[in-house]
Design an enzyme around this catalytic site. Structure first.
Site, short mmCIF file in Angstrom:
data_model
loop_
_atom_site.label_atom_id
_atom_site.label_comp_id
_atom_site.label_asym_id
_atom_site.label_seq_id
_atom_site.Cartn_x
_atom_site.Cartn_y
_atom_site.Cartn_z
N ASP A 224 0.86 -1.18 0.00
CA ASP A 224 0.00 0.00 0.00
C ASP A 224 0.91 1.24 0.00
OD1 ASP A 224 -1.99 1.86 0.78
OD2 ASP A 224 -3.08 0.36 1.88
N PHE B 124 -11.06 -0.18 0.30
CA PHE B 124 -10.71 -1.01 1.45
C PHE B 124 -11.08 -2.45 1.17
CE2 PHE B 124 -10.17 -2.74 5.56
CZ PHE B 124 -9.09 -2.02 6.06
#
Ligand code: PRP
Length: 182
Positions: free
Chosen positions: A105, A154
């Site tokens: 990420d 998410f």
């Protein structure tokens, strides 16, 4: 029975798509390391399912170790500070190492892992991740093996959690509803 989770999630990557990608990646890794397989270092907890599937697609013996790093705690946003919770026990000095991640990420965790393993004397450190979210990078990081590039949403399942939940889901799902900002 329909769980409340099912009402607020959608499959982003199916178990069949994951299985195909894992096979492809295992094959490529074996081609790229023709003489000696690297030491595979899974970053816990998120990588545990991916690593287990990855090694079972390999045709050659391979050694494993684990590193436990954490930067998210129970939050959906990275704290920006990576904590070493458990180090490797294998001898790393002089070895080729392949870090295995569920997702890259910001890049902070893998960058920490690479520095840690180089400090321990690894002769090379490469990175294999099932999922890559390049739009979220804080530190430059280009994984050597990527299963899927994913959007900035998410996601949970196949090892990835939200508040330690949903790691068991066989598909990778987008968590929607509620305050789950990526
Ligand atoms: C997640 C994931 C990666 C890391 C990636 O771990 O498993 O290790 O975040 O994020 P980054 O690129 O922004 O550093 P987390 O800290 O949530 O711990 P976990 O693996 O135990 O869920």
């Amino acid at each position: 029975m329909t769980s409340s989770f099912e009402k607020t999630s959608q499959v982003l990557i199916s178990r069949e798509q994951i299985a195909e990608a894992v096979k492809r990646m295992a094959h490529q890794i074996e081609i790229d390391y023709p003489t000696e397989m690297p030491l595979l270092v899974g970053v816990l907890k998120g990588s545990f399912i991916f690593l287990a599937d990855l090694v079972r697609q390999m045709q050659r013996p391979v050694e494993l170790d684990f590193l436990r790093l954490s930067s998210y705690g129970n939050d959906t946003r990275s704290s920006g500070r990576v904590r070493l919770r458990m180090g490797v026990t294998s001898l790393v000095k002089g070895r080729d190492v392949l870090v295995v991640e569920d997702v890259v990420d910001t890049g902070l965790t893998t960058s920490y892992a690479a520095k840690y393993l180089k400090r321990k004397g690894a002769s090379s450190v490469k990175l294999c991740t099932l999922l890559d979210k390049p739009s979220r990078r804080h530190v430059p990081m280009a994984p050597d093996y990527v299963g899927f590039t994913v959007p900035n949403q998410f996601i949970v399942g196949y090892g990835l959690d939200f508040n330690e939940q949903y790691r068991h889901l066989p598909d990778i799902c987008i968590l929607t509803g509620g305050n789950h900002e990526p």
